[in-house]
Design an enzyme around this catalytic site. Structure first.
Site, PDB file in Angstrom:
ATOM      1  NE  ARG A 151      37.710  59.779   0.327  1.00  0.00           N
ATOM      2  CZ  ARG A 151      37.931  58.676   1.016  1.00  0.00           C
ATOM      3  NH1 ARG A 151      38.284  58.736   2.266  1.00  0.00           N
ATOM      4  NH2 ARG A 151      37.798  57.502   0.447  1.00  0.00           N
ATOM      5  CB  THR A 152      35.372  65.047  -3.487  1.00  0.00           C
ATOM      6  OG1 THR A 152      36.698  64.616  -3.169  1.00  0.00           O
ATOM      7  CG2 THR A 152      35.430  66.475  -3.967  1.00  0.00           C
ATOM      8  CE  LYS A 200      19.654  59.505 -23.119  1.00  0.00           C
ATOM      9  NZ  LYS A 200      18.532  60.312 -22.663  1.00  0.00           N
ATOM     10  NE  ARG A 218      36.459  64.320  -8.223  1.00  0.00           N
ATOM     11  CZ  ARG A 218      36.945  63.624  -7.202  1.00  0.00           C
ATOM     12  NH1 ARG A 218      36.721  62.334  -7.106  1.00  0.00           N
ATOM     13  NH2 ARG A 218      37.644  64.223  -6.258  1.00  0.00           N
ATOM     14  CG  HIS A 277      41.236  67.475  -5.826  1.00  0.00           C
ATOM     15  ND1 HIS A 277      40.107  68.168  -5.429  1.00  0.00           N
ATOM     16  CD2 HIS A 277      41.056  66.200  -5.387  1.00  0.00           C
ATOM     17  CE1 HIS A 277      39.294  67.339  -4.790  1.00  0.00           C
ATOM     18  NE2 HIS A 277      39.842  66.143  -4.743  1.00  0.00           N
TER      19      HIS A 277
HETATM   20  C1  NCD Z   1      41.698  62.115  -4.745  1.00  0.00           C
HETATM   21  C2  NCD Z   1      41.200  62.444  -6.132  1.00  0.00           C
HETATM   22  O1  NCD Z   1      40.075  62.149  -6.478  1.00  0.00           O
HETATM   23  O2  NCD Z   1      41.982  63.042  -6.853  1.00  0.00           O
HETATM   24  N1  NCD Z   1      40.716  61.731  -3.847  1.00  0.00           N
HETATM   25  C3  NCD Z   1      39.916  62.641  -3.241  1.00  0.00           C
HETATM   26  O3  NCD Z   1      39.473  63.608  -3.808  1.00  0.00           O
HETATM   27  N2  NCD Z   1      39.645  62.430  -1.943  1.00  0.00           N
HETATM   28  C4  NCD Z   1      42.845  61.198  -4.767  1.00  0.00           C
HETATM   29  C5  NCD Z   1      42.666  59.822  -5.339  1.00  0.00           C
HETATM   30  O4  NCD Z   1      41.700  59.531  -6.034  1.00  0.00           O
HETATM   31  O5  NCD Z   1      43.561  59.013  -5.098  1.00  0.00           O
END
Ligand code: NCD
Length: 316
Positions: free
Chosen positions: A58-59, A86, A108, A136
């Site tokens: 989703r992100t 690599k 990320r 986050h």
């Molecule tokens: C979260 C994450 O990646 O930190 N999910 C997200 O971004 N929707 C929480 C998780 O992974 O549980």
């Protein structure tokens, strides 16, 4: 509008008025998205690169859609397939990408602090899409917007965050944001999943769900983040569900109009009962996803305004 930063690396450096600025703009984007009218040219001519060193559904989709809706040129780099495999260092990868002159870099990374380090090496706006168990920020902002729309305010609410707090960047960013906005925070979970020294953040800690959920306005559930566990933190999933899984019986202890949240991905039958997750009268989980696009549009819009207002060389 008050948002003076060059990046969005975490909630920690943000002031309450800056948080409100992002949420107000995101709220406008949310309404525009609902009307189907958000095909906009705010980011026209700007290049957004999404660099995800960790899996995401989703992100990543949400950042991509936000950029496309605002007219940016959006590129997704699959870092699993890149030179990282690599043996190239994070900094080399960053410098290579920087030479391509992106304007917005969404990152990320599994290591806490990696995104901050990267932001020091590039001269574009960097957005943290989750770094290890550190922060986050866009997740906390979308959670805040969801709460504000459901409850009509974002202060003096009683909010429970439940489950695997120790491994969760979502919990950390939410504790910072909701604390800055003067809410009462309760953390609920087994002691093995509670970070040491957490009481210094001005939160109440509970081991028992019934006690912790008493009269709260918001119940935020978290996934057991096994990928960050190096040992046995819980006896068994069955036992965990029995004690900490949110079901109708436990939810009865919260206020009758309490909302249920989860950042996803959800493990039904581990931290949450499927029926509660799908109950449209209680669960705002789909609304969280919807607000995610709006919050990311607002964050990138504000950063782009700052980019346009300042020469790149002086970016901190
Ligand atoms: C979260 C994450 O990646 O930190 N999910 C997200 O971004 N929707 C929480 C998780 O992974 O549980």
């Amino acid at each position: 509008m008050s948002y003076s930063h060059s990046h969005l690396l975490g909630i920690e450096p943000l002031s309450p008025p800056e948080i409100t600025t992002i949420l107000d703009l995101a709220n406008q984007y949310a309404d525009l998205n609902r009307r189907g009218g958000a095909q906009d040219k705010t980011l026209a001519g700007l290049t957004q690169i999404n660099m995800f060193f960790e899996n995401s559904t989703r992100t990543l989709a949400s950042f991509e859609l936000a950029g496309v809706r605002l007219g940016a040129d959006v590129m997704n780099m699959s870092m699993q397939a890149s030179s990282i495999k690599k043996g190239e260092t994070l900094i080399d990868t960053a410098l290579t990408l920087n030479a391509m002159r992106p304007d917005l870099l969404v990152v990320r990374h599994p290591q806490s602090g990696a995104v901050d380090l990267l932001a020091q090496k590039v001269n574009c706006a960097v957005l943290n899409a989750g770094d290890g168990r550190h922060e986050h920020p866009t997740q906390a902002l979308l959670d805040a917007l969801t709460i504000r729309r459901a409850k009509g305010r974002l202060h003096r609410l009683s909010i429970a965050i439940c489950g695997d707090i120790a491994h969760s960047r979502v919990a950390r960013s939410n504790i910072l944001l909701l604390g800055k906005m003067e809410n009462r925070l309760r953390l609920i979970g087994p002691p093995t999943l509670m970070p040491s020294g957490i009481r210094d953040f001005g939160v109440e800690v509970f081991e028992d769900m019934q006690e912790g959920l008493r009269d709260v306005d918001v119940v935020m559930m978290l996934r057991l983040q096994r990928e960050r566990m190096d040992g046995g933190f819980i006896p068994s999933e069955r036992e965990y569900y029995h004690r900490y899984g949110l079901d109708a019986e436990k939810l009865r202890h919260a206020k009758p109009d309490a909302i249920v949240m989860h950042p996803g991905p959800m493990n039904r039958g581990v931290e949450i009962d499927g029926e509660i997750a799908d109950d449209i009268n209680r669960s705002v989980i789909q609304e969280q996803v919807e607000m995610g696009v709006a919050v990311r549009m607002a964050a990138m819009d504000l950063l782009a305004r700052n980019l346009r207002a300042r020469p790149r060389e002086v970016m901190a």
